[in-house]
Design a protein around this motif. Structure first.
Motif, PDB file in Angstrom:
ATOM      1  N   LEU A  92      -8.485   7.671   4.932  1.00  0.00           N
ATOM      2  CA  LEU A  92      -7.177   8.269   4.665  1.00  0.00           C
ATOM      3  C   LEU A  92      -6.102   7.220   4.965  1.00  0.00           C
ATOM      4  CD1 LEU A  92      -5.534  10.823   3.960  1.00  0.00           C
ATOM      5  CD2 LEU A  92      -5.516  11.353   6.407  1.00  0.00           C
ATOM      6  N   ILE A  93      -5.395   6.771   3.935  1.00  0.00           N
ATOM      7  CA  ILE A  93      -4.405   5.715   4.073  1.00  0.00           C
ATOM      8  C   ILE A  93      -3.010   6.327   3.969  1.00  0.00           C
ATOM      9  CG2 ILE A  93      -3.608   3.497   3.194  1.00  0.00           C
ATOM     10  CD1 ILE A  93      -6.357   3.173   1.883  1.00  0.00           C
ATOM     11  N   LEU A  94      -2.229   6.242   5.039  1.00  0.00           N
ATOM     12  CA  LEU A  94      -0.888   6.821   5.083  1.00  0.00           C
ATOM     13  C   LEU A  94       0.169   5.717   5.096  1.00  0.00           C
ATOM     14  CD1 LEU A  94      -1.461   9.544   7.836  1.00  0.00           C
ATOM     15  CD2 LEU A  94      -1.523   9.875   5.372  1.00  0.00           C
ATOM     16  N   LEU A 100       4.645   0.723   1.638  1.00  0.00           N
ATOM     17  CA  LEU A 100       3.528   0.866   0.712  1.00  0.00           C
ATOM     18  C   LEU A 100       3.155  -0.485   0.102  1.00  0.00           C
ATOM     19  CD1 LEU A 100       1.694   2.975  -0.668  1.00  0.00           C
ATOM     20  CD2 LEU A 100       3.371   3.088  -2.508  1.00  0.00           C
ATOM     21  N   PRO A 101       1.940  -1.007   0.372  1.00  0.00           N
ATOM     22  CA  PRO A 101       1.530  -2.306  -0.180  1.00  0.00           C
ATOM     23  C   PRO A 101       1.415  -2.254  -1.697  1.00  0.00           C
ATOM     24  CG  PRO A 101       0.137  -1.660   1.660  1.00  0.00           C
ATOM     25  CD  PRO A 101       0.931  -0.458   1.287  1.00  0.00           C
ATOM     26  N   ASN A 103      -0.595  -3.960  -3.631  1.00  0.00           N
ATOM     27  CA  ASN A 103      -1.931  -4.166  -4.190  1.00  0.00           C
ATOM     28  C   ASN A 103      -2.845  -2.943  -4.054  1.00  0.00           C
ATOM     29  OD1 ASN A 103      -2.049  -4.336  -1.438  1.00  0.00           O
ATOM     30  ND2 ASN A 103      -3.563  -6.004  -1.390  1.00  0.00           N
ATOM     31  N   LEU A 104      -2.328  -1.823  -3.515  1.00  0.00           N
ATOM     32  CA  LEU A 104      -3.154  -0.631  -3.340  1.00  0.00           C
ATOM     33  C   LEU A 104      -3.011   0.304  -4.531  1.00  0.00           C
ATOM     34  CD1 LEU A 104      -2.691   0.346   0.428  1.00  0.00           C
ATOM     35  CD2 LEU A 104      -4.727  -0.589  -0.662  1.00  0.00           C
ATOM     36  N   ASN A 105      -4.110   1.000  -4.830  1.00  0.00           N
ATOM     37  CA  ASN A 105      -4.074   2.025  -5.875  1.00  0.00           C
ATOM     38  C   ASN A 105      -3.301   3.229  -5.338  1.00  0.00           C
ATOM     39  OD1 ASN A 105      -4.530   4.046  -7.739  1.00  0.00           O
ATOM     40  ND2 ASN A 105      -6.674   3.496  -8.077  1.00  0.00           N
ATOM     41  N   HIS A 106      -2.200   3.597  -5.994  1.00  0.00           N
ATOM     42  CA  HIS A 106      -1.343   4.677  -5.511  1.00  0.00           C
ATOM     43  C   HIS A 106      -2.084   6.011  -5.452  1.00  0.00           C
ATOM     44  CE1 HIS A 106       2.869   2.734  -5.953  1.00  0.00           C
ATOM     45  NE2 HIS A 106       1.950   1.788  -5.833  1.00  0.00           N
ATOM     46  N   GLN A 107      -3.126   6.174  -6.261  1.00  0.00           N
ATOM     47  CA  GLN A 107      -3.881   7.420  -6.245  1.00  0.00           C
ATOM     48  C   GLN A 107      -4.753   7.555  -4.996  1.00  0.00           C
ATOM     49  OE1 GLN A 107      -6.021   7.431  -9.960  1.00  0.00           O
ATOM     50  NE2 GLN A 107      -4.260   8.230 -11.107  1.00  0.00           N
ATOM     51  N   GLN A 108      -4.964   6.450  -4.289  1.00  0.00           N
ATOM     52  CA  GLN A 108      -5.809   6.478  -3.094  1.00  0.00           C
ATOM     53  C   GLN A 108      -4.982   6.434  -1.808  1.00  0.00           C
ATOM     54  OE1 GLN A 108      -8.391   3.113  -3.690  1.00  0.00           O
ATOM     55  NE2 GLN A 108      -9.823   4.284  -4.958  1.00  0.00           N
TER      56      GLN A 108
END
Length: 303
Positions: A92-94, A100-101, A103-108
């Protein structure tokens, strides 16, 4: 059995770095102690690491009298925790919008700001908004929010009527709630919708009917016969009397039949006037305006 046992696993780390060594605080028996144990353990680990020490992989207990955690036994590895990763549950990434980085998938990722924007107002905030927006008393705002759906009902009535919110709230809290409690119904089960009540209050505000007649119409609406307030008014002949001469004659007839009350009013007891107003209302079956009746009686008795 009404008992609570909580095991809290606590570790600290800097954002972006791997998770730190975890300790387990066993058998906490209340939510208050749980909060104190976790707070203490977080602070203890931070202070230990800042001093250059290490955190032991151990089991600790919370001493409620001392307000701190104490060692019980150490842990050799994850197997001692009986820990098994669940492949179907991703981490769980908060993050908030600023951190908000890219390079991260916004859906995750769970965006805290996105969730916060969609959260409903807390009751205290909602009450303050009701008081500020509609000018109602603070105690009335409490009642509106204590009954599920009542605040929304009130706001819908206000939107649909020309009557001021301060007057609408009286009909909601005194009349509607009285009917609901009498029949053990919730607001959402009310046979009188916010639209019907708004229509009724519009008739009253336009002085098409008296407040007494409005209460009669509300009682008829409660019977769920599918009629509108206007249809009930016409059917029951509850329209406000337009013939002032006829109303003056009724007022005079009431005065002529209440000699003692008339003497009391002329002697300065103005409260007795309310009785005469009520008698005129009874004679007109609620079709007279109490304000106009009062003016006519005062003109005949006090001028």
């Amino acid at each position: 059995e009404g008992q609570l046992r909580v095991d809290a696993n606590v570790s600290v780390h800097h954002p972006g770095e791997p998770y730190g060594v975890r300790t387990e605080v066993k058998n906490i028996n209340s939510l208050r102690f749980l909060a104190k144990a976790v707070d203490y353990e977080i602070q203890r680990q931070i202070e230990e690491l800042e001093k250059g020490g290490t955190i032991l992989n151990e089991t600790r207990a919370f001493d409620s009298k001392l307000g701190c955690t104490v060692p019980m036994r150490d842990k050799e590895g994850k197997q001692d925790y009986r820990f098994m990763p669940e492949p179907n549950l991703p981490p769980l990434i908060l993050y908030d919008a600023k951190s908000l980085p890219a390079n991260l998938n916004h859906q995750q990722v769970v965006n805290i700001d996105w969730i916060h924007e969609r959260l409903p107002d807390l009751p205290s905030v909602k009450r303050a908004k009701l008081v500020e927006q509609y000018g109602i008393l603070p105690e009335h705002s409490f009642t509106l929010l204590n009954e599920d759906g009542l605040a929304e009902f009130f706001e819908n009535v206000v939107k649909g009527t020309q009557m001021k919110p301060k007057k609408v709230i009286g009909w909601i809290l005194n009349d509607l709630l009285s009917y609901l409690k009498q029949h053990s119904l919730t607001v959402k089960e009310s046979p009188v919708s916010s639209f019907l009540l708004a229509d009724l209050l519009n008739l009253l505000e336009k002085k098409a009917i008296s407040s007494t007649a409005a209460k009669q119409v509300l009682a008829e609406l409660w019977k769920q016969e599918g009629k509108t307030p206007l249809e009930i008014v016409k059917e029951k002949k509850l329209e406000l009397m337009q013939d002032q001469k006829e109303l003056e004659q009724i007022c005079q007839a009431v005065i002529d039949g209440q000699e003692n009350e008339v003497m009391a009013i002329k002697a300065g007891n103005r409260k007795v006037l309310n009785k005469l107003i009520g008698l005129v209302q009874r004679e007109t079956q609620g079709r007279s305006s109490p304000v106009l009746v009062k003016q006519l009686l005062e003109k005949k008795l006090l001028e």
